[in-house]
Scaffold this motif. Structure first.
Motif, PDB file in Angstrom:
ATOM      1  N   VAL A   4      36.515  93.412 106.973  1.00 17.99           N
ATOM      2  CA  VAL A   4      35.820  94.664 106.718  1.00 17.99           C
ATOM      3  C   VAL A   4      34.324  94.396 106.655  1.00 17.99           C
ATOM      4  O   VAL A   4      33.871  93.620 105.801  1.00 17.99           O
ATOM      5  N   GLU A   5      33.584  95.041 107.544  1.00 14.63           N
ATOM      6  CA  GLU A   5      32.133  94.881 107.568  1.00 14.63           C
ATOM      7  C   GLU A   5      31.465  95.915 106.670  1.00 14.63           C
ATOM      8  O   GLU A   5      32.003  97.015 106.452  1.00 14.63           O
ATOM      9  N   SER A   6      30.287  95.575 106.192  1.00 18.02           N
ATOM     10  CA  SER A   6      29.483  96.513 105.425  1.00 18.02           C
ATOM     11  C   SER A   6      28.021  96.141 105.571  1.00 18.02           C
ATOM     12  O   SER A   6      27.689  95.030 106.019  1.00 18.02           O
ATOM     13  N   GLY A   7      27.142  97.070 105.176  1.00 19.17           N
ATOM     14  CA  GLY A   7      25.719  96.771 105.150  1.00 19.17           C
ATOM     15  C   GLY A   7      24.894  97.371 106.270  1.00 19.17           C
ATOM     16  O   GLY A   7      23.676  97.217 106.284  1.00 19.17           O
ATOM     17  N   GLY A   8      25.540  98.038 107.207  1.00 14.52           N
ATOM     18  CA  GLY A   8      24.776  98.646 108.284  1.00 14.52           C
ATOM     19  C   GLY A   8      23.934  99.818 107.797  1.00 14.52           C
ATOM     20  O   GLY A   8      24.074 100.276 106.666  1.00 14.52           O
ATOM     21  N   GLY A   9      23.050 100.291 108.659  1.00 17.60           N
ATOM     22  CA  GLY A   9      22.225 101.424 108.297  1.00 17.60           C
ATOM     23  C   GLY A   9      21.103 101.648 109.277  1.00 17.60           C
ATOM     24  O   GLY A   9      21.051 101.014 110.337  1.00 17.60           O
ATOM     25  N   LEU A  10      20.219 102.546 108.914  1.00 17.97           N
ATOM     26  CA  LEU A  10      19.042 102.888 109.718  1.00 17.97           C
ATOM     27  C   LEU A  10      17.816 102.234 109.097  1.00 17.97           C
ATOM     28  O   LEU A  10      17.525 102.463 107.911  1.00 17.97           O
ATOM     29  N   VAL A  11      17.115 101.425 109.882  1.00 14.91           N
ATOM     30  CA  VAL A  11      15.923 100.744 109.393  1.00 14.91           C
ATOM     31  C   VAL A  11      14.815 100.840 110.433  1.00 14.91           C
ATOM     32  O   VAL A  11      15.073 101.091 111.610  1.00 14.91           O
ATOM     33  N   ASP A  90      18.028  95.662 118.807  1.00 10.13           N
ATOM     34  CA  ASP A  90      19.121  95.179 117.955  1.00 10.13           C
ATOM     35  C   ASP A  90      20.076  96.311 117.566  1.00 10.13           C
ATOM     36  O   ASP A  90      21.095  96.071 116.928  1.00 10.13           O
ATOM     37  N   THR A  91      19.740  97.523 117.934  1.00 12.98           N
ATOM     38  CA  THR A  91      20.593  98.664 117.625  1.00 12.98           C
ATOM     39  C   THR A  91      21.949  98.519 118.307  1.00 12.98           C
ATOM     40  O   THR A  91      22.033  98.332 119.524  1.00 12.98           O
ATOM     41  N   ALA A  92      23.009  98.585 117.504  1.00 13.69           N
ATOM     42  CA  ALA A  92      24.361  98.385 118.030  1.00 13.69           C
ATOM     43  C   ALA A  92      25.363  98.549 116.900  1.00 13.69           C
ATOM     44  O   ALA A  92      24.985  98.600 115.726  1.00 13.69           O
ATOM     45  N   VAL A  93      26.623  98.597 117.268  1.00 11.45           N
ATOM     46  CA  VAL A  93      27.696  98.435 116.300  1.00 11.45           C
ATOM     47  C   VAL A  93      27.967  96.938 116.185  1.00 11.45           C
ATOM     48  O   VAL A  93      28.169  96.262 117.199  1.00 11.45           O
ATOM     49  N   GLY A 116      33.739  97.400 112.567  1.00 10.90           N
ATOM     50  CA  GLY A 116      32.350  97.530 112.955  1.00 10.90           C
ATOM     51  C   GLY A 116      31.510  98.318 111.969  1.00 10.90           C
ATOM     52  O   GLY A 116      32.014  99.163 111.221  1.00 10.90           O
ATOM     53  N   THR A 117      30.210  98.015 111.992  1.00 15.06           N
ATOM     54  CA  THR A 117      29.250  98.741 111.175  1.00 15.06           C
ATOM     55  C   THR A 117      28.013  99.016 112.036  1.00 15.06           C
ATOM     56  O   THR A 117      27.556  98.139 112.778  1.00 15.06           O
ATOM     57  N   GLN A 118      27.495 100.226 111.936  1.00 19.90           N
ATOM     58  CA  GLN A 118      26.390 100.637 112.793  1.00 19.90           C
ATOM     59  C   GLN A 118      25.059 100.163 112.237  1.00 19.90           C
ATOM     60  O   GLN A 118      24.765 100.353 111.050  1.00 19.90           O
ATOM     61  N   VAL A 119      24.268  99.562 113.104  1.00 21.30           N
ATOM     62  CA  VAL A 119      22.885  99.200 112.780  1.00 21.30           C
ATOM     63  C   VAL A 119      21.978  99.943 113.755  1.00 21.30           C
ATOM     64  O   VAL A 119      22.137  99.810 114.973  1.00 21.30           O
TER      65      VAL A 119
END
Length: 123
Positions: A4-11, A90-93, A116-119
């Motif tokens: 389980v991934e976590s920590g993605g977001g909009l930066v 670097d934007t990707a899942v 997956g986590t979205q960045v």
């Protein structure tokens, strides 16, 4: 292994972000762990990997070398990807994946995958 991934977001560009991957179900230390990513309209690509057990071997794609750091904590069954100096490209899942006691970049060699986590890197 369940991942389980976590920590993605909009930066914003130039920012940092840390992704985490929590594992359960099997002996985490027996697995080489990797990060892959898939941008819209592109194939999934290798980002980084850390070898099983001690994590003594770390491998990075050229596009992230010097900016990203992969690490693992076998006691906590977790893997992290510290991402610095983020760029719009670097934007990707981002997906974490595991393979049993072997190393490599090919996604075909990885048996277990997270969802997956979205960045998103954007100003």
């Amino acid at each position: 292994v369940q991942l389980v991934e976590s920590g993605g977001g909009l930066v914003q560009p130039g920012s940092s972000l840390t992704l985490s991957c929590a594992a359960s179900g099997r002996t985490f230390s027996d697995y080489t762990m990797g990060w892959f990513r898939q941008a819209p309209g592109k194939e999934r690509e290798f980002v980084a990997a850390i070898s099983w057990w001690s994590g003594s071997t770390r491998d990075y794609a050229d596009s992230v070398k010097g900016r990203f750091t992969i690490s693992r904590d076998n006691a906590r069954n977790t893997m992290t990807l510290q991402m610095n100096s983020l760029k719009p490209e670097d934007t990707a899942v981002y997906y974490c994946a595991g393979r049993f006691r072997t190393t490599g970049r090919s996604e075909n060699g990885y048996d277990y995958w997270g969802q997956g986590t979205q960045v998103t890197v954007s100003s």
